[in-house]
Each structure stands twice: as C-alpha cells, then as structure tokens.
Motif scaffolding. Structure first.
Motif, PDB file in Angstrom:
ATOM      1  N   ASP A   1       0.833  -1.205   0.000  1.00 46.37           N
ATOM      2  CA  ASP A   1       0.000   0.000   0.000  1.00 46.37           C
ATOM      3  C   ASP A   1       0.868   1.255   0.000  1.00 46.37           C
ATOM      4  O   ASP A   1       1.917   1.313   0.652  1.00 46.37           O
ATOM      5  N   LEU A   2       0.407   2.264  -0.722  1.00 41.20           N
ATOM      6  CA  LEU A   2       1.154   3.514  -0.871  1.00 41.20           C
ATOM      7  C   LEU A   2       1.393   4.210   0.465  1.00 41.20           C
ATOM      8  O   LEU A   2       2.456   4.786   0.693  1.00 41.20           O
ATOM      9  N   THR A   3       0.418   4.152   1.368  1.00 43.95           N
ATOM     10  CA  THR A   3       0.598   4.809   2.665  1.00 43.95           C
ATOM     11  C   THR A   3       1.689   4.127   3.492  1.00 43.95           C
ATOM     12  O   THR A   3       2.419   4.793   4.222  1.00 43.95           O
TER      13      THR A   3
ATOM     14  N   ALA B   1       4.954   5.310   2.103  1.00 46.24           N
ATOM     15  CA  ALA B   1       5.204   6.688   2.544  1.00 46.24           C
ATOM     16  C   ALA B   1       5.762   6.708   3.958  1.00 46.24           C
ATOM     17  O   ALA B   1       6.685   7.474   4.264  1.00 46.24           O
TER      18      ALA B   1
ATOM     19  N   PRO C   1       1.278  10.934   2.143  1.00 46.18           N
ATOM     20  CA  PRO C   1       1.259  10.017   0.990  1.00 46.18           C
ATOM     21  C   PRO C   1       1.226  10.755  -0.351  1.00 46.18           C
ATOM     22  O   PRO C   1       1.566  10.190  -1.379  1.00 46.18           O
ATOM     23  N   VAL C   2       0.841  12.033  -0.321  1.00 38.23           N
ATOM     24  CA  VAL C   2       0.811  12.822  -1.553  1.00 38.23           C
ATOM     25  C   VAL C   2       2.209  12.922  -2.146  1.00 38.23           C
ATOM     26  O   VAL C   2       2.401  12.877  -3.359  1.00 38.23           O
ATOM     27  N   THR C   3       3.207  13.027  -1.277  1.00 44.15           N
ATOM     28  CA  THR C   3       4.594  13.086  -1.728  1.00 44.15           C
ATOM     29  C   THR C   3       4.981  11.797  -2.445  1.00 44.15           C
ATOM     30  O   THR C   3       5.667  11.806  -3.471  1.00 44.15           O
ATOM     31  N   THR C   4       4.528  10.691  -1.913  1.00 45.01           N
ATOM     32  CA  THR C   4       4.864   9.380  -2.469  1.00 45.01           C
ATOM     33  C   THR C   4       4.079   9.109  -3.752  1.00 45.01           C
ATOM     34  O   THR C   4       4.466   8.258  -4.546  1.00 45.01           O
ATOM     35  N   HIS C   5       2.988   9.820  -3.933  1.00 44.29           N
ATOM     36  CA  HIS C   5       2.126   9.586  -5.092  1.00 44.29           C
ATOM     37  C   HIS C   5       2.873   9.766  -6.414  1.00 44.29           C
ATOM     38  O   HIS C   5       2.524   9.164  -7.419  1.00 44.29           O
TER      39      HIS C   5
ATOM     40  N   TYR D   1       5.552   8.520  -7.295  1.00 40.00           N
ATOM     41  CA  TYR D   1       6.067   7.221  -7.723  1.00 40.00           C
ATOM     42  C   TYR D   1       5.009   6.436  -8.490  1.00 40.00           C
ATOM     43  O   TYR D   1       5.317   5.713  -9.428  1.00 40.00           O
ATOM     44  N   VAL D   2       3.779   6.576  -8.086  1.00 39.62           N
ATOM     45  CA  VAL D   2       2.692   5.886  -8.784  1.00 39.62           C
ATOM     46  C   VAL D   2       2.527   6.466 -10.182  1.00 39.62           C
ATOM     47  O   VAL D   2       2.325   5.738 -11.153  1.00 39.62           O
ATOM     48  N   GLU D   3       2.624   7.776 -10.283  1.00 43.71           N
ATOM     49  CA  GLU D   3       2.488   8.421 -11.587  1.00 43.71           C
ATOM     50  C   GLU D   3       3.591   7.986 -12.541  1.00 43.71           C
ATOM     51  O   GLU D   3       3.392   7.914 -13.746  1.00 43.71           O
TER      52      GLU D   3
END
Length: 66
Positions: free
Chosen positions: A9-11, A14, A22-26, A28-30
């Motif tokens: 999970d992204l959270t 993060a 988690p917005v900072t880690t987002h 990586y998903v992009e």
C-alpha cells in the motif's frame, strides 16, 4: 517502485520512506507505467450499443431559426 509493483500500500511506503504525506509518495505511482499497464489490462471496456443521434423535428426547427 518494486514495493508498489509487489502490491504494498502507498501509505505504508510513505511511512517507510519518512514522507510527511502520501501525496509526496504519489509521484512514484504516476511514474510507474508498468503498474498502469497492468491495471488497464485488468479491466474491460463497458458494453455500449452505438447508435447515431437523430435530432427531433422541434430541435431542427429551433436550430434553423437561429
């Protein structure tokens, strides 16, 4: 990237990376095109019946009056 691809999970990622949000880690998903490709392959397009639009006589009359 490997953690995302493994389904973590992204959270959680993060937190492990020490990101405040988690917005900072987002980002990586992009950046992960392989993950997007798998997600798109997993869904099917909706079944749509394609028809040609036929305006009503009232609409055509209104448009001709413009």
């Amino acid at each position: 990237m490997h953690l995302l691809q493994a389904g973590v999970d992204l959270t959680v990622i993060a937190l492990w990376l020490g990101h405040e949000s988690p917005v900072t880690t987002h980002g990586y998903v992009e950046a992960d095109l392989a993950l997007k490709e798998r997600a798109l392959a997993a869904i099917a397009p909706p079944e749509l019946r394609r028809t040609r639009y036929r305006p009503t006589d009232a609409l055509l009359k209104f448009l001709q009056g413009l």
